[in-house]
Write a protein that holds these residues in place. Structure first.
Motif, mmCIF file in Angstrom:
data_model
loop_
_atom_site.group_PDB
_atom_site.id
_atom_site.type_symbol
_atom_site.label_atom_id
_atom_site.label_comp_id
_atom_site.label_asym_id
_atom_site.label_seq_id
_atom_site.Cartn_x
_atom_site.Cartn_y
_atom_site.Cartn_z
ATOM 1 N N ALA A 150 -48.022 47.447 26.504
ATOM 2 C CA ALA A 150 -48.787 48.014 25.210
ATOM 3 C C ALA A 150 -50.191 48.242 25.475
ATOM 4 N N LEU A 151 -50.809 47.361 26.329
ATOM 5 C CA LEU A 151 -52.228 47.480 26.550
ATOM 6 C C LEU A 151 -52.374 48.656 27.430
ATOM 7 N N ASP A 152 -51.389 48.725 28.453
ATOM 8 C CA ASP A 152 -51.547 49.804 29.302
ATOM 9 C C ASP A 152 -51.590 51.153 28.436
ATOM 10 N N MET A 153 -50.447 51.405 27.530
ATOM 11 C CA MET A 153 -50.447 52.622 26.892
ATOM 12 C C MET A 153 -51.729 52.603 25.774
ATOM 13 N N ALA A 154 -52.326 51.563 25.528
ATOM 14 C CA ALA A 154 -53.455 51.713 24.636
ATOM 15 C C ALA A 154 -54.605 52.151 25.308
ATOM 16 N N GLY A 155 -54.746 52.245 26.717
ATOM 17 C CA GLY A 155 -55.629 52.839 27.293
ATOM 18 C C GLY A 155 -56.559 51.369 27.784
ATOM 19 N N LEU A 156 -56.148 50.304 27.565
ATOM 20 C CA LEU A 156 -57.017 49.091 27.998
ATOM 21 C C LEU A 156 -56.680 48.726 29.319
ATOM 22 N N GLY A 157 -55.545 49.175 29.917
ATOM 23 C CA GLY A 157 -55.103 48.416 31.095
ATOM 24 C C GLY A 157 -54.395 47.287 31.072
ATOM 25 N N SER A 158 -53.413 47.030 31.735
ATOM 26 C CA SER A 158 -52.564 45.774 31.662
ATOM 27 C C SER A 158 -53.262 44.780 32.203
ATOM 28 N N ASP A 159 -54.263 45.009 33.236
ATOM 29 C CA ASP A 159 -54.945 43.821 33.437
ATOM 30 C C ASP A 159 -55.963 43.167 32.515
ATOM 31 N N ALA A 160 -56.131 43.951 31.509
ATOM 32 C CA ALA A 160 -56.957 43.387 30.363
ATOM 33 C C ALA A 160 -56.084 42.226 29.554
ATOM 34 N N LEU A 161 -54.788 42.076 29.998
ATOM 35 C CA LEU A 161 -53.884 40.910 29.175
ATOM 36 C C LEU A 161 -53.837 39.730 30.146
ATOM 37 N N ARG A 162 -54.542 38.781 29.765
ATOM 38 C CA ARG A 162 -54.583 37.377 30.518
ATOM 39 C C ARG A 162 -53.244 36.813 30.266
ATOM 40 N N LEU A 163 -52.459 36.569 31.428
ATOM 41 C CA LEU A 163 -51.177 35.965 31.258
ATOM 42 C C LEU A 163 -51.472 34.257 31.453
ATOM 43 N N LEU A 164 -51.293 33.421 30.617
ATOM 44 C CA LEU A 164 -51.696 32.099 30.744
ATOM 45 C C LEU A 164 -50.630 31.209 30.855
ATOM 46 N N PRO A 165 -51.035 30.230 31.854
ATOM 47 C CA PRO A 165 -49.778 29.551 32.108
ATOM 48 C C PRO A 165 -49.135 28.688 30.920
ATOM 49 N N CYS A 166 -47.746 28.275 31.268
ATOM 50 C CA CYS A 166 -46.947 27.608 30.176
ATOM 51 C C CYS A 166 -46.799 26.123 30.531
ATOM 52 N N ASP A 167 -46.420 25.077 29.597
ATOM 53 C CA ASP A 167 -46.041 23.905 30.070
ATOM 54 C C ASP A 167 -44.737 23.776 30.202
ATOM 55 N N ALA A 168 -44.205 22.802 30.550
ATOM 56 C CA ALA A 168 -42.738 22.541 30.805
ATOM 57 C C ALA A 168 -41.861 23.147 30.036
#
Ligand SMILES: Cc1ncc(COP(=O)(O)O)c(C=O)c1O
Length: 443
Positions: A150-168
């Motif tokens: 969605a970020l890619d299609m919105a022209g923001l680039g998928s790098d604009a999405l920070r994927l944060l770590p998850c807990d257990a």
């Protein structure tokens, strides 16, 4: 699907018509027996809804009505608005929220990103583009791929999405979120959106939505929730507390075609601030002029709230499914599915040949045939799919391929669950032996 069936789709464009009875016969021979099988009670692959008879009838009626639900003032639009109000009620969002019934959560997430982007940068972004503004968004590493797309299609680039770590337990690490927002701001970037997940695609984990809502309020960020299947679990009083904080979202995307059993396709976007949704999409055109009365009355039109102009009457099958079965019954189905998932988890824990690969928070069970490598897990899934007795899919957790059972179908019973462990163990023990096609159930 046998090769001769595939070959049945090689015919050129039919120039002359044929008798409908012949074509129906071709449908019965080539198409009906070879669907993916998600109506079957033992289909537990991916996250597929089972469909209902009333949904099928609604599709027939909607096809006959042939309504175009991009706009204008007619009953199908009023029906869609009612479905959106029902959705807002289920989610705990205000009755004045706006929204649409769309193809699925992928589209709903894209709409949410576009609304959040316009809210962050102002309506001018629609004319001028994002220019030098470096917007950043945040989701957990467990977020569905369609969020980055969605970020890619919105022209923001998928790098604009920070994927944060998850807990257990698969929930977003809140300290990591806070740290990423602060450091991005300090670096001159423009944090604008946090996407919480309510029911992660791999293991069914739900982020701490109340904490995400507080974080968004603190940093003035748009709070969107991808609740593709989780949202429907809010109809169960027992499961609803898992989703506390959903009611504070600025927007929520979810599907009716998964746990609500509405036939494909039927997703939904609900946006708290109706004006914000309209600001992201509405555009004037002479041929779509609005009037105080007649068929061109009744603003806003769906075309003002999303990317489509011509669109079918998807809302009818949602409206009919909810009206016939009732929201409580659909909530009970979600609860029943979660019980079945726990039953499978217990059977796996009791089997020395199998091991659980993730906690079971909702309706998804990930596990491995303990003595097998990654290729064995994939072979087990394929063998079982081809044999047609039980359908599992696979995913990758911590770099390892696992088997995955997702309980979504209202037809699944305890007896279906009890057949899984013996079937997986037999397939694992006979790794490399071709599956027994004689057991095919004929979905
Ligand atoms: C968490 C999540 N988000 C988004 C999607 C995509 O939804 P859809 O296939 O309806 O576009 C899925 C699909 O399973 C999902 O599980």
């Amino acid at each position: 699907m046998p090769e001769q069936v595939r070959d049945g789709f090689a015919a050129p464009l039919p120039r002359a018509g044929r008798d409908a009875a012949d074509v129906y016969e071709a449908y019965r021979r080539l198409i009906a027996p070879y669907g993916v099988g998600n109506r079957h009670p033992a289909f537990l692959g991916w996250v597929h809804g089972g469909g209902t008879a009333i949904g099928m009838l609604a599709e027939l009626l909607a096809g006959g009505l042939n309504a175009n639900c991009g706009g204008r003032d007619h009953a199908p639009i009023a029906c869609e608005r009612q479905v959106v109000r029902w959705a807002a009620e289920m989610l705990g969002l205000p009755a004045e929220s706006s929204g649409l019934v769309v193809s699925g959560t992928s589209t709903a997430n894209l709409i949410a990103v576009l609304v959040a982007r316009t809210a962050a940068l102002g309506a001018d972004v629609r004319r001028a583009g994002v220019r030098e503004a470096r917007l950043t968004a945040y989701a957990s590493a467990a977020a569905h791929l369609c969020v980055a797309r969605a970020l890619d299609m919105a022209g923001l680039g998928s790098d604009a999405l920070r994927l944060l770590p998850c807990d257990a337990s698969g929930r977003m690490d809140l300290d990591a979120l806070e740290g990423a927002i602060v450091s991005d701001r300090a670096a001159g970037l423009v944090p604008f959106l946090v996407v919480g997940t309510a029911g992660s695609v791999d293991i069914g984990a739900t982020d701490d939505l109340a904490a995400l809502a507080r974080c968004c309020a603190r940093h003035s960020l748009w709070f969107h929730v991808d609740a593709a299947f989780g949202a429907i679990a809010m109809l169960s009083p027992a499961l609803r507390p898992l989703f506390a904080g959903m009611e504070r979202a600025d927007s929520v995307a979810f599907d009716f075609h998964k746990w609500a059993q509405v036939p494909y396709d039927a997703g939904c976007i609900v946006v708290r601030d109706a004006a914000a949704q309209r600001a992201a999409f509405a555009r004037e055109a002479t041929y779509l002029s609005r009037h105080a009365r007649g068929l061109a009355a009744g603003e806003p039109w769906p075309v003002d709230l999303g990317p489509e102009l011509s669109r079918g009457f998807r809302a009818l099958k949602v409206w009919m499914t909810l009206s016939v079965h009732g929201a409580d019954r659909i909530g009970q189905v979600a609860e029943h599915c979660c019980k079945l998932a726990r039953r499978l988890a217990e059977a796996i824990a009791a089997s020395p040949a199998l091991e659980l690969a993730a906690p079971v928070a909702l309706n998804i069970v990930c596990f491995r045939y303990a003595a097998g490598d990654d290729a064995t897990q994939a072979a087990i899934a394929a063998d079982l799919q081809e044999a047609g007795g039980v359908v599992l899919s696979t995913t990758i957790l911590q770099g390892r391929t696992v088997l995955r059972a997702a309980f979504v179908n209202h037809r699944t019973e305890a007896s279906d669950v009890d057949a899984i462990v013996p079937a997986v163990v037999a397939a694992g023990d006979s790794d490399g032996v071709p599956p027994d096609h004689t057991r095919q159930l004929g979905f």
